[in-house]
Design a protein around this motif. Structure first.
Motif, PDB file in Angstrom:
ATOM      1  N   SER A  60       0.641  -1.165  -0.103  1.00  0.00           N
ATOM      2  CA  SER A  60       0.119  -0.157   0.203  1.00  0.00           C
ATOM      3  C   SER A  60       1.058   1.264  -0.043  1.00  0.00           C
ATOM      4  O   SER A  60       1.902   1.057   0.510  1.00  0.00           O
ATOM      5  CB  SER A  60      -0.919  -0.245   1.152  1.00  0.00           C
ATOM      6  OG  SER A  60      -0.160   0.426   2.258  1.00  0.00           O
ATOM      7  N   TYR A  61       0.381   2.383  -0.313  1.00  0.00           N
ATOM      8  CA  TYR A  61       1.088   3.465  -0.397  1.00  0.00           C
ATOM      9  C   TYR A  61       1.579   3.995   0.889  1.00  0.00           C
ATOM     10  O   TYR A  61       2.738   4.038   0.918  1.00  0.00           O
ATOM     11  CB  TYR A  61       0.267   4.835  -0.881  1.00  0.00           C
ATOM     12  CG  TYR A  61       0.732   6.155  -0.895  1.00  0.00           C
ATOM     13  CD1 TYR A  61       1.598   6.385  -2.064  1.00  0.00           C
ATOM     14  CD2 TYR A  61       0.584   7.133   0.011  1.00  0.00           C
ATOM     15  CE1 TYR A  61       2.264   7.749  -1.990  1.00  0.00           C
ATOM     16  CE2 TYR A  61       1.080   8.123  -0.202  1.00  0.00           C
ATOM     17  CZ  TYR A  61       1.861   8.571  -0.952  1.00  0.00           C
ATOM     18  OH  TYR A  61       2.752   9.772  -1.101  1.00  0.00           O
ATOM     19  N   ALA A  62       0.757   3.787   1.933  1.00  0.00           N
ATOM     20  CA  ALA A  62       1.372   4.370   3.456  1.00  0.00           C
ATOM     21  C   ALA A  62       2.358   3.325   3.686  1.00  0.00           C
ATOM     22  O   ALA A  62       3.171   3.801   4.208  1.00  0.00           O
ATOM     23  CB  ALA A  62      -0.037   4.101   4.324  1.00  0.00           C
ATOM     24  N   TYR A  63       2.122   2.079   3.456  1.00  0.00           N
ATOM     25  CA  TYR A  63       3.295   1.082   3.584  1.00  0.00           C
ATOM     26  C   TYR A  63       4.671   1.175   3.150  1.00  0.00           C
ATOM     27  O   TYR A  63       5.672   1.525   3.433  1.00  0.00           O
ATOM     28  CB  TYR A  63       3.071  -0.328   3.366  1.00  0.00           C
ATOM     29  CG  TYR A  63       4.149  -1.310   4.224  1.00  0.00           C
ATOM     30  CD1 TYR A  63       4.121  -1.561   5.576  1.00  0.00           C
ATOM     31  CD2 TYR A  63       5.176  -1.896   3.424  1.00  0.00           C
ATOM     32  CE1 TYR A  63       5.020  -2.454   6.001  1.00  0.00           C
ATOM     33  CE2 TYR A  63       6.202  -2.699   3.751  1.00  0.00           C
ATOM     34  CZ  TYR A  63       5.972  -3.097   5.114  1.00  0.00           C
ATOM     35  OH  TYR A  63       6.769  -3.738   5.729  1.00  0.00           O
TER      36      TYR A  63
ATOM     37  N   PRO B  79      -2.382   3.371  -5.136  1.00  0.00           N
ATOM     38  CA  PRO B  79      -2.272   4.645  -4.936  1.00  0.00           C
ATOM     39  C   PRO B  79      -2.661   5.288  -3.365  1.00  0.00           C
ATOM     40  O   PRO B  79      -3.206   4.303  -2.816  1.00  0.00           O
ATOM     41  CB  PRO B  79      -3.187   5.231  -5.927  1.00  0.00           C
ATOM     42  CG  PRO B  79      -4.295   3.791  -6.371  1.00  0.00           C
ATOM     43  CD  PRO B  79      -3.580   2.704  -6.173  1.00  0.00           C
ATOM     44  N   PRO B  80      -2.135   6.469  -3.049  1.00  0.00           N
ATOM     45  CA  PRO B  80      -2.551   6.878  -1.970  1.00  0.00           C
ATOM     46  C   PRO B  80      -4.075   7.053  -1.840  1.00  0.00           C
ATOM     47  O   PRO B  80      -4.757   7.160  -2.931  1.00  0.00           O
ATOM     48  CB  PRO B  80      -2.139   8.322  -1.677  1.00  0.00           C
ATOM     49  CG  PRO B  80      -1.509   8.543  -3.225  1.00  0.00           C
ATOM     50  CD  PRO B  80      -1.585   7.200  -3.947  1.00  0.00           C
ATOM     51  N   GLY B  81      -4.769   6.822  -0.499  1.00  0.00           N
ATOM     52  CA  GLY B  81      -6.210   6.847  -0.412  1.00  0.00           C
ATOM     53  C   GLY B  81      -6.964   5.618  -0.626  1.00  0.00           C
ATOM     54  O   GLY B  81      -7.989   5.456  -0.420  1.00  0.00           O
ATOM     55  N   PHE B  82      -6.095   4.554  -1.183  1.00  0.00           N
ATOM     56  CA  PHE B  82      -6.918   3.292  -1.334  1.00  0.00           C
ATOM     57  C   PHE B  82      -6.524   2.425  -0.262  1.00  0.00           C
ATOM     58  O   PHE B  82      -5.218   2.067   0.021  1.00  0.00           O
ATOM     59  CB  PHE B  82      -6.226   2.478  -2.608  1.00  0.00           C
ATOM     60  CG  PHE B  82      -7.119   1.410  -2.858  1.00  0.00           C
ATOM     61  CD1 PHE B  82      -8.516   1.245  -3.176  1.00  0.00           C
ATOM     62  CD2 PHE B  82      -6.354   0.199  -2.434  1.00  0.00           C
ATOM     63  CE1 PHE B  82      -9.014   0.008  -3.129  1.00  0.00           C
ATOM     64  CE2 PHE B  82      -6.987  -1.128  -2.606  1.00  0.00           C
ATOM     65  CZ  PHE B  82      -8.171  -1.282  -3.046  1.00  0.00           C
ATOM     66  N   PHE B  83      -7.417   2.246   0.834  1.00  0.00           N
ATOM     67  CA  PHE B  83      -7.122   1.401   1.990  1.00  0.00           C
ATOM     68  C   PHE B  83      -7.442   0.126   1.961  1.00  0.00           C
ATOM     69  O   PHE B  83      -7.514  -0.684   2.996  1.00  0.00           O
ATOM     70  CB  PHE B  83      -7.724   2.080   2.963  1.00  0.00           C
ATOM     71  CG  PHE B  83      -9.315   2.498   3.076  1.00  0.00           C
ATOM     72  CD1 PHE B  83     -10.101   1.570   3.265  1.00  0.00           C
ATOM     73  CD2 PHE B  83      -9.614   3.744   2.659  1.00  0.00           C
ATOM     74  CE1 PHE B  83     -11.564   1.853   3.057  1.00  0.00           C
ATOM     75  CE2 PHE B  83     -10.899   3.955   2.500  1.00  0.00           C
ATOM     76  CZ  PHE B  83     -11.812   2.945   2.811  1.00  0.00           C
ATOM     77  N   GLY B  84      -8.123  -0.348   0.721  1.00  0.00           N
ATOM     78  CA  GLY B  84      -8.839  -1.618   0.570  1.00  0.00           C
ATOM     79  C   GLY B  84     -10.286  -1.462   0.767  1.00  0.00           C
ATOM     80  O   GLY B  84     -10.832  -0.513   0.417  1.00  0.00           O
ATOM     81  N   LEU B  85     -10.841  -2.674   1.105  1.00  0.00           N
ATOM     82  CA  LEU B  85     -12.174  -2.612   1.229  1.00  0.00           C
ATOM     83  C   LEU B  85     -12.835  -2.683   2.651  1.00  0.00           C
ATOM     84  O   LEU B  85     -13.983  -2.537   2.917  1.00  0.00           O
ATOM     85  CB  LEU B  85     -12.909  -4.004   0.662  1.00  0.00           C
ATOM     86  CG  LEU B  85     -12.434  -4.287  -0.850  1.00  0.00           C
ATOM     87  CD1 LEU B  85     -12.915  -5.661  -1.203  1.00  0.00           C
ATOM     88  CD2 LEU B  85     -13.025  -3.268  -1.887  1.00  0.00           C
TER      89      LEU B  85
END
Lengths: 110, 873
Positions: free
Chosen positions: B213-216, B245-251
């Motif tokens: 993920s972007y954050a990781y 992409p940033p903002g995509f945290f999964g479901l």
């Protein structure tokens, strides 16, 4: 009873009267009131406090123009004169008024 | 228009012109002695001015200036209004922000409203094994579903769970999602770096690629180039192919992922493991309902084809009756949502009520101020000011306060949200919420501000509308007892405040007591000084036949560590959420029982006493008689009339768990199972050596007085000596249990804070009103004292009135809190919402501080010098 002899002006007719009076030439507010009073054979008195607001409204509309001058007794007074826009306005309003008054006449005659 | 602007700019000159013109007119008519009068000159001026302005706009501007000037003249009012409104609106906005993120917002993907989830209607009733966080369907079901469905243009299966990322010293816990190839394509997520997982990545286990993920990528990998880099996930090295992409945290809202891994296909897919959830994008024109119907029509074939073997006929029958259905999934799925949304709604209600009290205070302040302006207003009304103008002015003043309050509130809201998230997060599980500041939040804050403004602005307005200029001018603000109804509004406001703050205080006490109950609750086993260590030995090359032996060996290696008092293994760690259940038959009764396989020292380690029969012994082996220890609930439910010792129980067969006969050899008291809350279920314990399906891992419960971190590093060190490939994770048992109380803790802290705040605000309001009333009744009190009333009598009189208000408020509030208690019922632990203690304590507290607060103005009243107050005119 006194009220019956002093008909109040119909809404909107004051503008017409002012503009009509100003067609005789530029004059100050007091003279306008006097002119209307005299021309109506002293029937119409311009409502208290309505003359100047009406004048300012007309001025804002561009129907009359105002400038300071000297009065007949040599005092500073604000003179109003009719503009071209005011002239066309007075013609329109006069036609409307004529239609209206003759219509009222016709109704009352029957 | 330009002319108008010009006039606007030259207003001062115009005003002078007007004066000169009118003076001229007056002189002329004076000279001519005629009757064309001028009338009310100031009215003409007003009207003329009206003509010259953009009326509304300029009045507004003038009122604004006036309001600002007046507000600046009373900085104390301004400060208290700003502070209370800012805090109130800020807190409300923050909680709404969280609710919005958890509850209302759609997933950050393309056209989320087209997404729908596939579930078994009514769930699968705990059948089979349910690992991961979304145990909806089995893999065979998913395969069949993918083949036969028409409702979705794209469909994918996924699941989520914690993983170990890295190896050796850098090993840390992370959050993974496992996804099938269509996942990113269906959601319409494009890569930030590299490429994302696609259908080509699906294949046999283990999967060789990973997406982060972007954050990781930013935090753990420093945003470095991903070209050719690898990472180790759960002991397997994988190639990093891309970044989301940033903002995509999964479901899963509130539970963002670190890594995404292809869901690999194991050679023999179990028909008994429910480990995936399924979601898809509806075909154009298909509704969720139509999709549900299609899924229902293909259900019989799917469940026929995937029915598990090795189950009882009854269970297979139930399985074949399952129906698939579709549910809207635009807002994703969320464990967090289910956990927190009721708490958040309640908190929103609480902060709303605090705001209401704040409003009442402000209304009181403004009313008191308005009353000092009674004369001003009366004079202006008498001079011909339209009441609309006055109204507008009052509204503008209230609006100013509100706008400032909203501004402060909105700027405080992000801070509050962070505090809230911090309160709701645990050491092990931080709450990852994408808190955004969008139009919805702004709209909410603006709405709240407007509502509050109308509330506290309306009070003085009503007063002004009802004003009788004549009467006001005559009485000149000198009140007597006869006009006591003048204070009615204020008193009503005080009663409301007292009532509402009582509700909040009762609520706070309920939550605090509930949390205390939870903290001090005895689950029937040792909580402190226990470290839980998960030991995973997948890589140790131990054959499944020797798992149990190896597990026993690991226990023996941990036991001699200095400081370790006891160590035992268990197949299921209690109190932290896990659950394992089998159908059991005892005598003639059928039922369900929780099943745990433990090593002989378990009850000793956990401080659980065997109250009848015997404990497990190391002689209970794979080959000896199968034995079991049950809890009291088991005995009560299934063996009510017999001595349980020596009775037998038989498990219902399940895949890998053949039907087995156990002899009951002991009974333990009722201990809590997976959760402190709820009733104790029937429980069965069996020796770890007799576990029918051991795995290459073992959870150890270690009793030691050393801190958990020290125990963990010692265990890691010791085990690494002989088995460097073993992975050990874990922590303090007590801390994990505490983490499970996070909701109760947060509710206790927050409701306590708001309850105290509410009580303080209400008392401040009461104090203000009493001071105001007494100032206005100086005259009356003076007369009373002149006629011989003692100081004590005056104080008594004032306090009696306060008492009346407070008692009325308390009674109303008490009734309301009984109603409100219903809303909190499900959030309370071992506590009735009609807790008499909470109600009594809150009432006594509120009455006491109210009397204390009104004693000051009362004493002040008693010091009035009759001579001075009578002369005051």
């Amino acid at each position: 009873l006194a009220k019956a002899e002093q008909p109040t002006l119909l809404q909107g007719t004051l503008d017409l009267l002012i503009l009509h009076a100003l067609q005789r030439g530029s004059m100050h507010g007091y003279a306008i009131a006097q002119t209307i009073h005299l021309l109506s054979d002293e029937v119409l008195k311009v409502e208290e406090g309505s003359l100047y607001p009406a004048l300012y409204r007309l001025e804002l509309d561009g129907a009359v123009a105002a400038k300071w001058g000297l009065s007949e007794n040599n005092r500073k007074a604000k003179y109003y004169s009719i503009t071209r826009r005011g002239k066309s306005l007075v013609a329109d309003q006069q036609a409307t008024w004529n239609r209206l008054s003759s219509a009222v006449q016709r109704v009352l005659a029957r | 228009m330009p002319r108008l602007l010009l006039k606007l700019l030259r207003r001062k000159r115009l005003a002078q012109d007007l004066d000169a013109e009118l003076a001229f007119h007056r002189d002329m008519s004076g000279e001519h002695q005629n009757a064309v009068g001028l009338g009310n000159t100031s009215l003409i001026k007003e009207e003329a001015f009206d003509l010259w302005r953009f009326n509304l706009l300029e009045n507004l501007f003038r009122d604004l200036l006036h309001a600002v000037r007046r507000l600046r003249a009373s900085p104390a009012l301004l400060l208290s209004a700003m502070l209370s409104l800012g805090l109130g609106i800020g807190a409300n906005t923050a909680i709404f922000q969280l609710l919005d993120a958890v509850r209302l917002k759609a997933l950050p993907v393309q056209n989320p409203q087209e997404l729908a989830g596939v579930e078994i209607e009514g769930g699968h009733g705990g059948m089979g094994i349910n690992p991961g966080e979304y145990p909806e369907l089995t893999r065979p079901m998913w395969q069949e579903l993918r083949r036969y469905q028409h409702a979705f243009s794209g469909i994918f299966a996924w699941t989520a769970d914690g993983v170990n990322i890295g190896e050796g010293e850098s090993l840390h816990r992370g959050k993974a999602i496992w996804i099938t190839g269509e996942f990113f394509r269906v959601l319409g997520v494009s890569p930030w770096r590299g490429r994302l997982i696609s259908s080509e990545d699906e294949g046999p286990c283990p999967a060789s690629v990973v997406v982060v993920s972007y954050a990781y990528w930013r935090t753990a990998m420093g945003g470095s180039d991903i070209g050719n880099s690898t990472m180790v996930v759960d002991g397997e090295r994988k190639e990093i192919i891309g970044v989301t992409p940033p903002g995509f945290f999964g479901l899963s809202v509130g539970d963002a992922f670190d890594v995404a891994i292809p869901l690999c296909q194991e050679s023999n897919m179990s028909r008994d493991v429910f480990d995936v959830a399924v979601m898809g994008r509806l075909r154009p024109g298909w509704s969720v309902k139509r999709a549900a119907e299609q899924l229902k029509s293909i259900s019989p074939a799917i469940f026929e084809a995937t029915a598990p073997e090795g189950r009882s006929p009854r269970s297979i029958e139930a399985y074949k009756r399952f129906k698939l259905t579709a549910v809207p999934a635009a807002r994703g799925v969320s464990v967090v949502r289910d956990q927190y949304s009721s708490s958040l709604w309640l908190l929103l209600a609480i902060t709303g009520l605090v705001l209401l009290i704040t409003c009442a205070n402000l209304a009181n302040l403004l009313l008191a101020r308005a009353s000092t302006r009674d004369r001003e207003m009366a004079v202006r009304l008498a001079l011909g000011a339209s009441s609309i103008r006055l109204l507008q002015q009052l509204l503008v003043e209230a609006g100013c306060l509100c706008a400032l309050g909203a501004g402060i509130g909105i700027s405080l809201a992000p801070l509050f949200s962070r505090v809230l998230i911090w309160t709701l997060s645990t050491e092990g599980g931080p709450m990852d919420l994408a808190i955004a500041f969008d139009w919805r939040i702004l709209l909410f804050a603006a709405g709240v501000a407007t509502a509050t403004g109308l509330f506290f602005g309306a009070m003085p307005i009503r007063r002004t509308l009802n004003a009788q200029p004549g009467a006001t001018l005559k009485t000149a603000g000198r009140g007597t007892t006869a006009s006591r109804q003048r204070f009615l509004t204020q008193q009503a406001l005080v009663v409301t405040q007292i009532a509402v703050s009582l509700v909040l205080l009762v609520g706070a006490l309920l939550f605090v007591r509930s949390f205390r109950n939870l903290l001090t609750f005895d689950p029937g086993m040792r909580e402190s000084n226990i470290t839980v260590a998960f030991v995973a030995f997948q890589k140790s090359r131990v054959s499944p036949d020797h798992y149990i032996q190896f597990q026993e060996r690991l226990i023996e290696e941990v036991k001699p560590i200095p400081g370790v008092i006891d160590v035992a293994s268990t197949s299921n760690v209690p109190l932290v959420g896990g659950s394992w259940e089998h159908g059991v038959r005892t005598g003639s009764s059928d039922g369900l029982s929780k099943f745990t396989w433990v090593s002989p020292e378990y009850f000793n380690t956990m401080g659980i006493q065997v109250i009848a029969g015997r404990d497990f012994k190391s002689s209970d082996s794979r080959t000896s008689l199968h034995v079991a220890i049950v809890n009291k609930t088991f005995v009560r439910r299934y063996l009510p009339n017999a001595n349980p010792i020596g009775q037998t129980l038989r498990t219902v067969m399940e895949p890998n768990y053949p039907s087995t006969l156990y002899q009951i050899i002991g009974v333990i008291p009722d201990t809590k199972y997976s959760d402190l809350r709820g009733d104790t279920p029937p429980m069965t314990f069996a020796p770890a050596s007799q576990h029918p399906d051991p795995g290459p891992f073992i959870p150890l419960m270690i009793h030691s007085t050393m801190p958990a971190s020290a125990v963990m590093s010692a265990v890691k060190r010791v085990l690494a000596q002989n088995h460097p490939e073993i992975v050990v994770t874990g922590g303090s048992f007590e801390q994990w249990i505490r983490d499970g109380m996070i909701r109760e803790r947060a509710m206790a802290i927050l409701s306590g804070f708001f309850g105290i705040l509410a009580a303080l605000l209400a008392v401040v309001g009461l104090y203000g009103v009493m001071s105001y009333v007494i100032t206005n009744r100086r005259n009356e009190l003076g007369v009373r004292m002149a006629l011989g009333a003692s100081r004590r009598q005056v104080i008594g009189m004032v306090l009696r009135e306060v008492c009346l208000l407070v008692v009325v408020g308390t009674v109303i509030g008490g009734a309301l809190s009984l109603l409100a208690g219903q809303a909190a019922r499900t959030l309370l632990f071992e506590l009735s919402p009609y807790d008499p203690f909470a109600l009594a304590a809150a009432s006594v507290l509120l009455i006491a501080i109210s009397l204390l607060a009104s004693f000051v103005p009362a004493r002040h009243a008693s010091k009035i010098d009759p001579m001075i107050s009578l002369r005051y005119e």
